[in-house]
Design an enzyme around this catalytic site. Structure first.
Site, PDB file in Angstrom:
ATOM      1  N   GLN A  51       0.814  -1.225   0.000  1.00  0.00           N
ATOM      2  CA  GLN A  51       0.000   0.000   0.000  1.00  0.00           C
ATOM      3  C   GLN A  51       0.847   1.274   0.000  1.00  0.00           C
ATOM      4  O   GLN A  51       0.339   2.348  -0.295  1.00  0.00           O
ATOM      5  CB  GLN A  51      -0.950   0.020   1.207  1.00  0.00           C
ATOM      6  CG  GLN A  51      -2.050  -1.035   1.106  1.00  0.00           C
ATOM      7  CD  GLN A  51      -2.952  -0.986   2.314  1.00  0.00           C
ATOM      8  OE1 GLN A  51      -2.636  -1.558   3.354  1.00  0.00           O
ATOM      9  NE2 GLN A  51      -4.064  -0.278   2.201  1.00  0.00           N
ATOM     10  N   LEU A  89      -7.726   1.633   3.551  1.00  0.00           N
ATOM     11  CA  LEU A  89      -7.129   2.949   3.324  1.00  0.00           C
ATOM     12  C   LEU A  89      -6.844   3.195   1.845  1.00  0.00           C
ATOM     13  O   LEU A  89      -6.752   4.340   1.416  1.00  0.00           O
ATOM     14  CB  LEU A  89      -5.835   3.090   4.145  1.00  0.00           C
ATOM     15  CG  LEU A  89      -6.026   3.130   5.669  1.00  0.00           C
ATOM     16  CD1 LEU A  89      -4.681   3.099   6.372  1.00  0.00           C
ATOM     17  CD2 LEU A  89      -6.824   4.353   6.098  1.00  0.00           C
ATOM     18  N   HIS A 134      -3.533  -8.356   1.231  1.00  0.00           N
ATOM     19  CA  HIS A 134      -2.840  -7.314   0.456  1.00  0.00           C
ATOM     20  C   HIS A 134      -1.509  -7.837  -0.094  1.00  0.00           C
ATOM     21  O   HIS A 134      -1.075  -7.428  -1.160  1.00  0.00           O
ATOM     22  CB  HIS A 134      -2.542  -6.095   1.342  1.00  0.00           C
ATOM     23  CG  HIS A 134      -3.640  -5.071   1.385  1.00  0.00           C
ATOM     24  ND1 HIS A 134      -4.071  -4.383   0.282  1.00  0.00           N
ATOM     25  CD2 HIS A 134      -4.375  -4.599   2.428  1.00  0.00           C
ATOM     26  CE1 HIS A 134      -5.033  -3.528   0.628  1.00  0.00           C
ATOM     27  NE2 HIS A 134      -5.247  -3.646   1.935  1.00  0.00           N
TER      28      HIS A 134
HETATM   29 NI    NI Z   1      -6.604  -2.531   3.099  1.00  0.00          NI
END
Ligand code: NI
Length: 156
Positions: A51, A89, A134
């Site tokens: 991320q 997020l 993720h």
């Molecule tokens: Ni996430």
């Protein structure tokens, strides 16, 4: 403070598989610190290295019980199922009802490279599954049964 920009849905890095971390180096320690600072700055309960654009298997989670920084985390057992609300997020403004294992056991290294083994349930189990996803390029929208925009609901 090193607060990084969080990549958004549509960025290809979010869809790639992150690589195992061969050893804890100063760079990996820095990555974990940056992940934690970025997560807290964004008021999230978890963040995974992809991320912030780093394709390494490292995550941080804090569901209000203290910071967990995990390297090469792996789910070694799952039990039960629970559907719960999730956001991400990287996907602001969207929430979804996501089925997850109710209880998981995770094996990983801690930030010093020591093998650690933890059992989790509730929100912590959910957050761990979300963040480990993720690392494989999987987002909660791939698993959600229903998606909605919370701010639209509030207007009704
Ligand atoms: Ni996430």
């Amino acid at each position: 403070m090193a607060v990084y920009e969080i990549l958004r849905l549509g960025n290809e890095l979010l869809r790639q598989r992150a690589k195992p971390v061969p050893a804890i180096t100063p760079n990996v320690e820095k990555l974990l610190t940056n992940l934690a600072e970025t997560m807290y700055a964004a008021r999230g309960v978890g963040l995974a290295a992809p991320q912030i654009g780093v394709l390494k298997r490292a995550i941080v989670v804090d569901v209000g019980e203290g910071l967990l920084a995990l390297v090469n985390p792996e789910i070694v057992s799952r039990e039960g199922e629970e559907v719960g609300l999730e956001g991400c997020l990287s996907i602001p403004g969207l929430e979804g009802e996501v089925p997850r294992a109710a209880r998981v056991e995770v094996r990983a290294w801690d930030r010093y490279g020591a093998p650690t083994h933890l059992k989790a349930e509730g929100l912590l189990a959910r957050a761990l599954q979300h963040e480990i996803d993720h690392l494989d390029g999987i987002l909660f929208i791939d698993r959600a049964r229903r998606l909605f925009k919370p701010e639209e609901q509030q207007k009704i």
